[in-house]
Scaffold this active site. Structure first.
Site, PDB file in Angstrom:
ATOM      1  CG  HIS A 408      39.074  35.768  30.137  1.00 58.71           C
ATOM      2  ND1 HIS A 408      39.592  37.020  29.891  1.00 58.71           N
ATOM      3  CD2 HIS A 408      40.115  34.903  29.989  1.00 58.71           C
ATOM      4  CE1 HIS A 408      40.885  36.925  29.607  1.00 58.71           C
ATOM      5  NE2 HIS A 408      41.221  35.652  29.655  1.00 58.71           N
ATOM      6  CD  GLU A 411      36.782  38.969  30.761  1.00 58.58           C
ATOM      7  OE1 GLU A 411      36.810  38.999  29.499  1.00 58.58           O
ATOM      8  OE2 GLU A 411      37.795  39.125  31.453  1.00 58.58           O
ATOM      9  CG  HIS A 546      38.083  39.580  26.260  1.00 55.25           C
ATOM     10  ND1 HIS A 546      38.908  38.878  27.098  1.00 55.25           N
ATOM     11  CD2 HIS A 546      38.280  39.048  25.023  1.00 55.25           C
ATOM     12  CE1 HIS A 546      39.581  37.965  26.417  1.00 55.25           C
ATOM     13  NE2 HIS A 546      39.219  38.058  25.148  1.00 55.25           N
ATOM     14  CD  GLU A 638      38.653  43.891  27.630  1.00 57.52           C
ATOM     15  OE1 GLU A 638      37.734  43.633  28.437  1.00 57.52           O
ATOM     16  OE2 GLU A 638      39.659  43.172  27.490  1.00 57.52           O
TER      17      GLU A 638
END
Length: 802
Positions: A408, A411, A546, A638
């Site tokens: 992404h 990110e 991410h 994350e």
């Protein structure tokens, strides 16, 4: 009288010369000032957060402070031409370097024709979306006025302070107050930029601060806890899929004691700032004059009103620079510790990223190799870095590891951490750090810092705080690449439901659906490039980096029957939990029990790890595809609550994640490994199936016969089989050591396969094989004769009865 006239004439001449000099100086000053620059500050004075850059000043990596020179240097026309010629020469050298770059690892030379065709597609479209502007010599002219500044102090509107930390959670909940709030889930602690709401309204994790009373006396207050020079505010509407609440205009007040408040002024009047027209787009307002205070209040004046549904709701970020405390005689004791590693802590656009990667290969040419695995939709190369003691070659028994970041595009922390990791490993290897030396000697490491460079460039142009929650997330075509890999889960679960004989079920190396492999399939060129990369390099372990949360997720990411969320484990559930815990437990923020949840889910209850499908359903994820289509075990990390941290946060984020990145790489050496060979020729056997009892997921050996099976410590019964060979089994014990347990297998060919191989080569049968074939013929003849005699005997008995 004549003398008096003569004196007046001389006086007029001197006055005229003086006026002429003043007018000339004014013209020079006007010429030195860049086009559009004025002394009056303006919110539109360039991009405020272009990730460490500004339209009018050169901003260092530490923040937005302006770089100025006390002694201006003179720039002549000759110098200007030399600078322009140097720029052109540099462009030519860069183009030559690009031509010399390797197009990919040696394994990728075996790409299919389909992959090559897809790689050529974007070249036709590159002319239309030009995300990265080409360098022009006029840039030198633009920087000239800054060299000619007479004063070392910049103008009031030029310096920009970093965010105070509402989005990154540096500002704690007890530093936020409000005049009123509707309920706990809409309290002041939720008034943070880009905070995300829960699924249902009314829960404790709503998407912003909402005042209970709807009038112009409501406010959200931030306590900076020390004197701070406030320079601006960023505002956003409430995050909700059910409600539409945002503030159109607002005022700002400052205080040192919360008793006496003074407003932000626009000249002599109280300034009114423009807010939002939609829920998600962040809107920046710079103050005409920066104000030093401890407290700041945002006071909404007008908001979206839809009858009784128009509540005052907002999310915010405050820009402010800490003012040195004159009472603190030991400022270094309270200042945050600088990271020991001397790395390039800043946000890198595409060209800067490529330049940094080249500098790493030049600094460590013996252990690094930069290559491209393909191109993005707009033609930007997907650069990867290989770190190994023998770059460019797969060594027997050496596992392959990968980090993938930037799937992404907005990110961005993973991108910068991967770039930092390259520099760090190069520096530490040269310094002789035994941990890094051993890791590089025993592992072939691949680092892909940006899988979606097109999306990153879009977010980079807006900057760290103004890109919002979703700008740059998708590819240029609007594809979410985390849902773009082939869905192999559905085919596997359908086969399990239909097939009654479990021995006939396959549980690994699931082929991609024919529809997915066609050129007409809606598959991003970046996704196809990564799939080719996976198919040609035998990766063993991977992490997909991410941002936007603090948690490590592991497969499966897709739920059965398309449920919104449901725990869906793999056959290797226990080892995936080990992998996720290895990263989360060594991360300084995740392992902090007192940390605040990022958005709408508290992962501290599960030790900051979770099954991906138990969080939310993600069909077509990279992790599931890696597990079912290749030998690779992959998880998603994350990294932070803030998707696009400000440049000043990057050193802290590196400190938080450095140990985790290294520990996770070391897990590739946990389990068993070995080589499957032919007993007679000792040649490696490719595509041998390695089965572990009680774990319903197999792997395969690669081209040289070597294999790696990730396992937790314990005793395992391992069986290896290959086409044309007798299977072989043995017990393998996995210890807690850094190195894996060696379990080699020597397989014996079945006679039929030996005969086929010998006859194919045109050779003569050996004596032992001739005797073996004679025995098989005699055995077959006896069995056939016995069967014939039994049929004759049965027929004779039947005849007597008749």
């Amino acid at each position: 009288m004549a003398a008096a006239l003569h004196f007046l004439l001389l006086l007029l001449l001197h006055c005229g010369s003086f006026l002429l000099i003043l007018s000339k100086h004014a013209e020079d000053t006007a010429t030195d000032r860049p086009t559009g620059e004025s002394h009056a500050p303006s919110p539109a004075a360039g991009r405020v957060f272009p990730a460490g850059r500004s339209n009018t000043t050169e901003v260092p990596s530490s923040g937005f402070t302006t770089k100025s020179t006390d002694k201006p240097s003179k720039i002549t026309t000759a110098d200007k031409h030399e600078t322009e010629d140097a720029g052109k020469t540099k462009e030519r050298v860069t183009k030559k370097d690009e031509e010399k770059e390797e197009e990919g690892p040696l394994e990728l030379e075996r790409r299919s024709s389909r992959s090559v065709k897809l790689a050529k597609k974007p070249n036709k479209i590159l002319k239309k979306p030009q995300l990265i502007p080409k360098k022009k010599p006029t840039v030198v002219k633009k920087s000239q006025p800054h060299v000619k500044h007479r004063s070392g102090k910049p103008a009031e509107a030029v310096p920009q302070c970093p965010p105070l930390g509402l989005e990154s959670l540096k500002v704690k909940d007890n530093q936020l107050r409000a005049s009123s709030y509707r309920r706990r889930g809409l309290g002041p602690h939720r008034g943070r930029l880009n905070i995300q709401s829960g699924i249902e309204d009314g829960d404790i994790y709503d998407g912003g601060w909402c005042a209970q009373v709807r009038d112009q006396n409501q406010w959200l207050e931030v306590d900076a806890r020390r004197l701070t020079r406030f320079t601006g505010v960023i505002l956003q509407g409430r995050a909700s899929i059910w409600s539409w609440n945002l503030v159109h205009t607002y005022k700002v007040q400052f205080s040192n004691d919360t008793l006496l408040w003074r407003p932000s002024l626009n000249g002599t009047k109280e300034a009114v700032f423009i807010g939002n027209q939609n829920l998600e787009t962040p809107v920046l307002a710079l103050f005409n004059t920066s104000t030093v205070a401890r407290y700041i209040r945002i006071n909404p004046q007008s908001w979206y009103q839809n009858g009784t549904l128009g509540h005052i709701c907002l999310r915010a970020e405050v820009l402010g620079c800490t003012v040195p405390d004159p009472n603190n005689i030991y400022p270094w004791q309270t200042a945050p510790a600088e990271p020991r590693d001397k790395l390039d802590f800043r946000h890198h656009n595409y060209k800067e990223m490529r330049k940094l990667m080249k500098s790493v290969t030049e600094a460590c040419p013996n252990i690094t190799r930069m290559y491209s695995i393909g191109k993005s939709y707009t033609g930007l190369k997907l650069y990867a870095m290989e770190i190994s003691d023998n770059p460019g070659k797969h060594e027997l028994g050496e596992p392959e590891f990968r980090y993938v970041a930037g799937m992404h595009g907005n990110e961005v922390l993973g991108r910068e951490l991967v770039l930092n990791l390259m520099q760090f490993m190069c520096q530490e290897y040269k310094r002789g750090d035994q941990r890094i030396v051993r890791l590089i000697q025993d592992t072939r490491i691949h680092l892909l810092p940006s899988m979606n460079p097109d999306g990153y460039e879009m977010a980079f142009k807006k900057g760290s705080e103004l890109s919002g929650w979703s700008l740059g997330r998708y590819s240029y075509e609007g594809i979410d690449m985390n849902h773009n890999f082939a869905d192999l889960n559905s085919g596997m679960w359908n086969a399990i439901e239909v097939e009654t004989d479990r021995s006939k079920l396959i549980n690994h190396y699931f082929p991609m659906p024919e529809m997915y492999t066609s050129e007409e399939a809606f598959v991003a060129s970046e996704t196809r490039a990564v799939i080719d990369w996976m198919q040609n390099i035998p990766f063993v372990l991977s992490a997909n980096l991410h941002g936007g949360e603090l948690v490590v997720t592991y497969p499966y990411d897709m739920t059965k029957d398309w449920a919104p969320q449901e725990h869906t484990p793999t056959a290797d559930e226990s080892f995936f939990r080990w992998l996720a815990t290895a990263y989360a437990s060594t991360n300084q923020v995740m392992s902090n029990p007192d940390r605040r949840p990022c958005h709408n889910k508290d992962f501290r209850r599960t030790n900051n790890i979770i099954n991906g499908a138990d969080w939310h359903n993600v069909p077509g994820s990279m992790n599931d595809f890696s597990y079912l289509h290749t030998n690779c075990f992959a998880v998603t990390v994350e990294l932070s609550c803030d998707k696009f941290p400000h440049v000043s946060e990057l050193p802290v984020e590196w400190t938080n994640n450095k140990e985790s990145l290294l520990v996770f790489m070391e897990q590739v050496h946990r389990g068993i490994k070995g080589v499957v060979r032919d007993r007679e020729t000792e040649a490696g056997i490719a595509d041998a199936i390695i089965k572990v009892d009680d774990i319903d997921h197999h792997i395969r050996s690669v081209s040289d016969g070597d294999y790696w099976r990730l396992l937790n410590p314990g005793d395992y019964r391992v069986t290896v089989s290959a086409e044309g060979y007798f299977p072989s089994s043995r017990s393998c014990q996995v210890m807690y050591d850094f190195y894996p347990t060696i379990c080699d297998f020597n397989l014996t060919k079945i006679p039929r396969q030996r005969l086929i191989d010998i006859l194919a080569k045109g050779g003569k049968l050996p004596v032992d094989l001739q005797l073996r074939l004679r025995q098989l013929r005699l055995r077959k003849l006896r069995v056939t004769t016995k069967a014939i005699n039994q049929r004759r005997s049965s027929a004779a008995k039947l005849g007597r009865r008749v």
